[in-house]
Each structure stands twice: as C-alpha cells, then as structure tokens.
Design a protein around this motif. Structure first.
Motif, mmCIF file in Angstrom:
data_model
loop_
_atom_site.group_PDB
_atom_site.id
_atom_site.type_symbol
_atom_site.label_atom_id
_atom_site.label_comp_id
_atom_site.label_asym_id
_atom_site.label_seq_id
_atom_site.Cartn_x
_atom_site.Cartn_y
_atom_site.Cartn_z
ATOM 1 N N SER A 81 96.323 60.559 17.696
ATOM 2 C CA SER A 81 96.662 61.650 18.604
ATOM 3 C C SER A 81 97.762 62.542 18.032
ATOM 4 C CB SER A 81 97.125 61.087 19.955
ATOM 5 O OG SER A 81 97.701 62.089 20.769
ATOM 6 N N ARG A 82 97.723 63.796 18.407
ATOM 7 C CA ARG A 82 98.793 64.726 18.022
ATOM 8 C C ARG A 82 100.123 64.314 18.631
ATOM 9 N NH1 ARG A 82 97.124 70.411 19.999
ATOM 10 N NH2 ARG A 82 99.155 70.945 19.133
ATOM 11 N N TYR A 83 100.119 63.447 19.655
ATOM 12 C CA TYR A 83 101.373 62.953 20.223
ATOM 13 C C TYR A 83 102.062 61.960 19.280
ATOM 14 C CZ TYR A 83 99.913 64.895 24.783
ATOM 15 O OH TYR A 83 99.526 65.725 25.809
ATOM 16 N N VAL A 84 101.315 61.372 18.365
ATOM 17 C CA VAL A 84 101.910 60.488 17.355
ATOM 18 C C VAL A 84 102.573 61.341 16.281
ATOM 19 C CG1 VAL A 84 101.451 58.702 15.637
ATOM 20 C CG2 VAL A 84 100.211 58.691 17.817
ATOM 21 N N VAL A 85 101.817 62.263 15.730
ATOM 22 C CA VAL A 85 102.348 63.259 14.801
ATOM 23 C C VAL A 85 101.389 64.437 14.821
ATOM 24 C CG1 VAL A 85 101.169 62.515 12.681
ATOM 25 C CG2 VAL A 85 103.432 63.559 12.531
#
Length: 264
Positions: A66-70
């Motif tokens: 996910s883009r929430y990880v990077v």
C-alpha cells in the motif's frame, strides 16, 4: 510476499501502477487507525480497467504494498512535488481527507522512514529502471505510462470535480509534446473530459524517468475513479463502466506507441 509483479512484454512500453497495492505488514498495520485500514486512497482496480496488457505485448509493473507503507511516486528525499500546495509524503501520516493513519504516538520516526525507503521504495524503482533499460536496449527508445486514479472530488487537493482523464508530462519535461498530443487526440474522440498538466502534472516517476533527450518518454494518466468504479466503500468495480473505458485506455497506449514508432 513479493514487493511487486513485473510482466515483461515485447513492445517498447512499460505501464507502471505504483499505487494499486493493498498489503501492509502486520507490524505496521497494528499501529494504524480504522480509517487507514479502509485503504481509501488506493488506485483501485486499475489492472481490471486497463485489461490484459500482457496480451497487448506491453510490460506492466504492479506494486503490492500500500501507498500508506511507502509512496512509490514520491522523491526518495521526500521533497514536495508541488511546492506551496498540500500533498502527502513519502510515508504518509494522514489520508487524502486528513484522517490520521496512525494511532497516537505510533507514527514512523525518521529512522523508520529511512528503513521503509530502503526496504519498499528502492526495489520497485530498481525494477522500473531495469525494465526501461531493457526496452531501450531492444528498441532504441522506451515509453513509460504511469497509471493512476483518484476520487473525483478531493477538496484537499483541488476544487470541484476532477476531469475524467488527467494527463501529465511534467509540464513538457517528461515526454515529447507530439506524444502528448497524439494521446490527447485519441482521448478527444471519447465521451470523457480531459486536461493536461492541470492539477496533476506527473509525479516523481514521470518526472524522474521521463528523459526525452535520451529517448525515454514518460506520461502520467490520473483518472477520476467515478468513471469506472464506486468511490465509497467497498469501492466496487462497475463492469459496465469498465466495458466503455477499457477500449479507450488501450487505444491511448496504442496512440503513444504509434507516435513513438514514427518519431522517437
């Protein structure tokens, strides 16, 4: 778990999908809010919208995390792509609607951001760069299509409703104007509204890898999600809308390839 999937094609075109991932490591997920775990800012269903790219003969690189990880479409040093405007960072702390991603005192510190950059960001970019190099070595030039989508209304980033198709080539730096015009012309014959280098001019991937002088041309397409899916949870795909959109997306890719064969 794999960091990404790379399907290699024979044509000189790579489609990058850096924001379709939904995986979050358990250790990070345990520190996140319920709002974060909805993954609302994912570029949902892009592989289905574009269809069988392997059958078309183009390469496709798809992120799993996910883009929430990077955020794979941010510069590694985390500089702002749009100075003076609000954006989310390399390791975002909030959603597009300013909801906190982390529980109190659980946000990543600078050391963790650095670790995530090395663990998740660099492998994707190494694969992207290597595939572009392979295509250029084979054909003498390479095209990069950076595929994205976003909710049609996000007041944090833009006023009103976003046009359906938002093309960006770094305001002219990432691909030849002729390639952009060829794609615009194909889009103009469709039912969808479009704009070029409007609110979205291309993110880090488009701006960094697009080097027209070196015969590598990059173009970003940010689509309004309303044209192919529901924008509210559970973010369902709308097959009837995909059936209308998919032929156009493939035509846009073909238009870029046709221009490149004649001019790149």
């Amino acid at each position: 778990m794999q960091d990404f999937t790379l399907q290699q094609g024979d044509l000189p075109l790579l489609v990058s999908m850096p924001h379709i991932g939904t995986a979050i490591p358990d250790a990070i997920k345990a520190r996140m809010t319920p709002a974060a775990l909805q993954l609302a800012d994912t570029d949902w269903h892009l592989p289905q919208a574009y269809g069988d790219l392997q059958a078309l003969g183009v390469s496709c690189l798809q992120a799993h995390w996910s883009r929430y990880v990077v955020d794979l479409n941010r510069p590694p040093e985390d500089s702002n792509l749009y100075p003076g405007q609000d954006t989310t960072g390399l390791c975002p702390l909030d959603t597009f609607h300013k909801e906190a991603l982390y529980l109190p005192d659980q946000a990543p510190d600078s050391a963790e951001v650095e670790a995530r950059r090395e663990r998740y960001w660099r492998p994707y970019h190494a694969a992207l760069q290597a595939e572009l190099a392979r295509l250029q070595a084979k054909h003498g030039y390479a095209l990069l299509w950076d595929a994205h989508s976003i909710a049609s209304e996000v007041p944090r980033f833009f006023a009103g409703r976003l046009p359906d198709l938002n093309f960006g080539n770094g305001a002219g730096s990432a691909c030849a104007e002729g390639m952009l015009q060829a794609v615009q012309q194909a889009a103009a014959a469709s039912q969808y509204s479009q704009v070029s280098n409007g609110r979205f001019k291309g993110g880090y991937i488009t701006r960094h890898y697009g080097q027209p002088a070196q015969r590598v041309h990059a173009l970003q397409l940010e689509m309004a999600q309303i044209i192919y899916m529901d924008e509210q949870p559970p973010f369902a795909l709308r097959p009837e809308r995909v059936a209308q959109l998919q032929p156009l997306l493939q035509q846009l890719l073909q238009s870029a390839l046709n221009w490149a064969r004649a001019h790149a």
